[in-house]
Design a protein around this motif. Sequence first.
Motif: not given
Length: 414
Positions: A46-47, A307-309, A387-391
Amino acid sequence: MENGNKSMNTPTNVTIKGILGTLMASIDEDKKKNLISLGMGDPTAYSCFTTNTVVQDSVVQTLESQRFNGYSPTVGLPQTRKAIAEYLSINLPYKLSEDDVFITAGCTQAIEVAVSILAKPNANILVPKPGFPIYELCAAFRNVEIRHYDLLPNKGWEVDLAAVDALTDHNTVAIVVINPGNPCGNVYSYQHLKKIAETAKRHKILVVADEVYGHLAFGENPFVPMGVFGSMVPVLTLGSLSKRWLVPGWRLGWFVTTDPNGIFKNAKTVERLKKYFDICGGPATFIQAAVPRILEDTKEVFFTRTLCTLKQTSDICFKKIKEIPCFTCPQKPQGAMAVMVKLNVSLLKDIIDDIDFCFKLAKEETVILLPGLTVGLKNWVRITFAAEPSSLEEALDRVKSFYQRHSRQQNGLN
């Protein structure tokens, strides 16, 4: 959760990659939904999880220098060992030297080294359940018995120390502690780690500290390396660049003797270690050569951003899990990149167990989750939130839809 079980000496039949590959193969090619995998702990899919320019530039620099195209010493480049010793010493009450550090091809090879070094006739090693199945696989090749101690889901996945006491005997050589926790997403407190060290000392066994997710802690407990208690009990620390620096494919890991009293470092053991490294290859020389600059020049903002992500995606994951009635999550993730979720198959009309659940989910919704049996717990699943939040949201919405179709209570009402 059942009590620690001395009879569990059979390695997991398949690796995590093996079962995930089988799940992928079960997906119909003509499915219109895009595949979303929350099974493998590889954040680079994931980007939003990418390494920083210092890391990349360091490797480019060493490669272009053409100074690191030959073999490295089998135990690793001296400058790499020294840099890792200094990096780990920052959080310890004593200083490591480069002689304490051995460079490995990822943490997986560090695990294999640890099991091999500890192997002796009738030896057994205590391993957490749930846990990482590579320990069982490595032990099977070395004729080492694995004894599983439980982690307690309702106590933040703490080690069941009573089970450890019951499982330990005169043939026990070590206890494996995975912190931050894979697959549970837990982070142990200083106090709990101290109790583990005291237990190991009482039984005269050493601790294998699997810290591949070291410093990836975003909850109440800060990351505390097990090596802090090295003066109390010998600790073998296993780690790598892969997760903290988001480069799992580089296969740069380490096996470190955090043992200031020299209990483990007798001449025979050290010689055995060196001979073992003589027969197994490590990571590419130019990757090793980049490590000193990577460790020294990576800015704190990079770690903070990661960490924030992870905190954001773990919050999304925990919230979405609560919307799926057949799932129960005993604790909000505190670290690492995955969480264990209990599956209530009694709420589902045509699902036998966690394996059946994951295969049917993959086929119907093109979403991959890891069956809990793979990591030692039947009727649980592991969900990776790196993972990407949207995914992540879309995947768990699909899981909810899957539940609704298979729910015993629906009867076409929804």
